[in-house]
Design a protein around this motif. Sequence first.
Motif, short mmCIF file in Angstrom:
data_model
loop_
_atom_site.label_atom_id
_atom_site.label_comp_id
_atom_site.label_asym_id
_atom_site.label_seq_id
_atom_site.Cartn_x
_atom_site.Cartn_y
_atom_site.Cartn_z
N ARG A 1 -45.41 66.12 -53.70
CA ARG A 1 -44.72 65.16 -54.55
C ARG A 1 -43.47 65.83 -55.08
NH1 ARG A 1 -46.93 61.14 -57.46
NH2 ARG A 1 -47.34 60.41 -55.37
N PRO A 2 -42.27 65.36 -54.68
CA PRO A 2 -41.06 66.02 -55.19
C PRO A 2 -40.93 65.80 -56.70
CG PRO A 2 -40.51 64.07 -53.89
CD PRO A 2 -41.99 64.24 -53.80
N PRO A 3 -40.17 66.69 -57.37
CA PRO A 3 -40.07 66.58 -58.85
C PRO A 3 -39.51 65.24 -59.32
CG PRO A 3 -39.36 68.74 -58.14
CD PRO A 3 -39.55 67.93 -56.88
N LEU A 4 -38.55 64.66 -58.57
CA LEU A 4 -37.99 63.35 -58.94
C LEU A 4 -38.31 62.35 -57.83
CD1 LEU A 4 -34.45 64.29 -60.37
CD2 LEU A 4 -36.59 63.91 -61.61
N TYR A 5 -38.60 61.12 -58.25
CA TYR A 5 -38.95 60.07 -57.30
C TYR A 5 -38.85 58.73 -58.02
CZ TYR A 5 -43.31 60.72 -59.82
OH TYR A 5 -44.22 60.87 -60.83
N ALA B 1 -44.37 69.88 -68.55
CA ALA B 1 -44.94 69.25 -67.36
C ALA B 1 -43.95 69.25 -66.20
CB ALA B 1 -45.37 67.81 -67.69
N PHE B 2 -42.67 69.05 -66.51
CA PHE B 2 -41.65 68.90 -65.46
C PHE B 2 -41.27 70.24 -64.82
CE2 PHE B 2 -37.10 68.63 -64.19
CZ PHE B 2 -37.22 67.67 -63.19
N ASP B 3 -41.06 71.24 -65.66
CA ASP B 3 -40.54 72.52 -65.14
C ASP B 3 -41.42 73.12 -64.03
OD1 ASP B 3 -38.43 72.17 -66.84
OD2 ASP B 3 -38.98 73.77 -68.24
N PRO B 4 -42.75 73.07 -64.16
CA PRO B 4 -43.56 73.63 -63.06
C PRO B 4 -43.38 72.87 -61.73
CG PRO B 4 -44.87 73.45 -65.06
CD PRO B 4 -43.58 72.73 -65.33
N THR B 5 -43.02 71.59 -61.78
CA THR B 5 -42.80 70.86 -60.52
C THR B 5 -41.52 71.36 -59.84
OG1 THR B 5 -41.52 68.99 -61.45
CG2 THR B 5 -43.93 68.81 -61.49
N VAL B 6 -40.53 71.76 -60.66
CA VAL B 6 -39.31 72.33 -60.11
C VAL B 6 -39.60 73.74 -59.57
CG1 VAL B 6 -36.95 73.06 -60.63
CG2 VAL B 6 -37.87 70.96 -61.66
N GLN B 7 -40.38 74.49 -60.35
CA GLN B 7 -40.71 75.86 -59.93
C GLN B 7 -41.48 75.85 -58.61
OE1 GLN B 7 -39.50 78.61 -61.49
NE2 GLN B 7 -40.32 79.76 -59.74
N GLN B 8 -42.30 74.84 -58.42
CA GLN B 8 -43.07 74.75 -57.18
C GLN B 8 -42.13 74.72 -55.97
OE1 GLN B 8 -45.10 70.96 -56.24
NE2 GLN B 8 -46.88 72.19 -55.66
N ILE B 9 -41.05 73.95 -56.08
CA ILE B 9 -40.09 73.87 -54.96
C ILE B 9 -39.34 75.19 -54.82
CG2 ILE B 9 -38.15 72.59 -53.98
CD1 ILE B 9 -40.84 71.03 -54.33
N ARG B 10 -39.00 75.81 -55.96
CA ARG B 10 -38.32 77.11 -55.91
C ARG B 10 -39.20 78.13 -55.18
NH1 ARG B 10 -33.82 78.07 -59.15
NH2 ARG B 10 -34.30 76.70 -60.89
N LEU C 1 -31.35 70.42 -60.37
CA LEU C 1 -32.56 69.62 -60.60
C LEU C 1 -33.21 69.98 -61.93
CD1 LEU C 1 -34.69 67.66 -59.40
CD2 LEU C 1 -35.73 69.64 -58.29
N ALA C 2 -33.24 71.28 -62.22
CA ALA C 2 -33.86 71.73 -63.48
C ALA C 2 -33.12 71.21 -64.70
CB ALA C 2 -33.90 73.26 -63.50
#
Length: 268
Positions: free
Chosen positions: A133-137, A204-213, A239-240
């Motif tokens: 699941r990408p961070p933004l959708y 909640a949001f930052d870890p979704t960005v970190q996952q892609i990083r 994105l962050a």
Amino acid sequence: MEIHRITGDVTVMSDTAEVPGVGFLPVNTFVLHAEQPVVVDTGLSTPDKDFVAELSRVMDPADVRWIWLTHPDRDHTGGLWKLLEAAPQARLITTFLGVGIMSTEWTVPLDRVYLLNPGQSLDVGDRVLTGYRPPLYDSPATVGFLDGASGSFFSSDCFGAPMPSAEIATGPDARAVDDEGRRSAQLLWAAIDSPWVHGVDRAAFDPTVQQIRNLDPSAILSTHLPPAVGMNRQLIDALAEAPDGPAFVGPDQVALEQLLASFEPGPV
Ligand SMILES: [Fe+2]
Ligand SMILES: [Fe+2]
């Protein structure tokens, strides 16, 4: 559509939609040249489009084995049904919600569907694709994926950015726009497509960005950005920033009437 072979494994088929006052939004589809070929999304739905004919410039549509529909918005489903007809072996990868959304308009052939949730993987012969699941959708059905062989990350609407011209929007490289221009366009698109990001809990949001990083993809392949190879830091940093970006407010009725008046013929 403009066609670019961007890596050994991936061809992008690029279209664009002009959004007044916003710019030229890339609308990409991709062919992943796996042992079992994968088409990622199927383009715009306007009647002037013929996705299967465009695809035949890249490969024989009959050989397509998988159609990865990142979500069923109309800028992703344009050629879907004709491609399912043209590719009798192809299975449609989506989610339970994706089927539900499509079922409000079409009869979805369930025997052609392959349901895949974020975190699940699919073997396409010479490689494994893993859903994220990408961070933004903008759709609850959204699932992007990482190609385990090439390292390309297919991010759906995430990382989108309107471009200053149709030529750049359908070009092969996101570097055609300078860093600052691309960053502000990314923040604009984030505000348009995922306005909820301005109210997210950072924890909640930052870890979704970190996952892609952490995935450290070899390429970020968004539906709405020219292909980005070796641009992870710039794209993910922007994105962050999205939760703190400016809100988007669309033109209102006064602006629409001014626009319409500008179309009226002058006195003769
Ligand atoms: Fe979308
Ligand atoms: Fe989209």
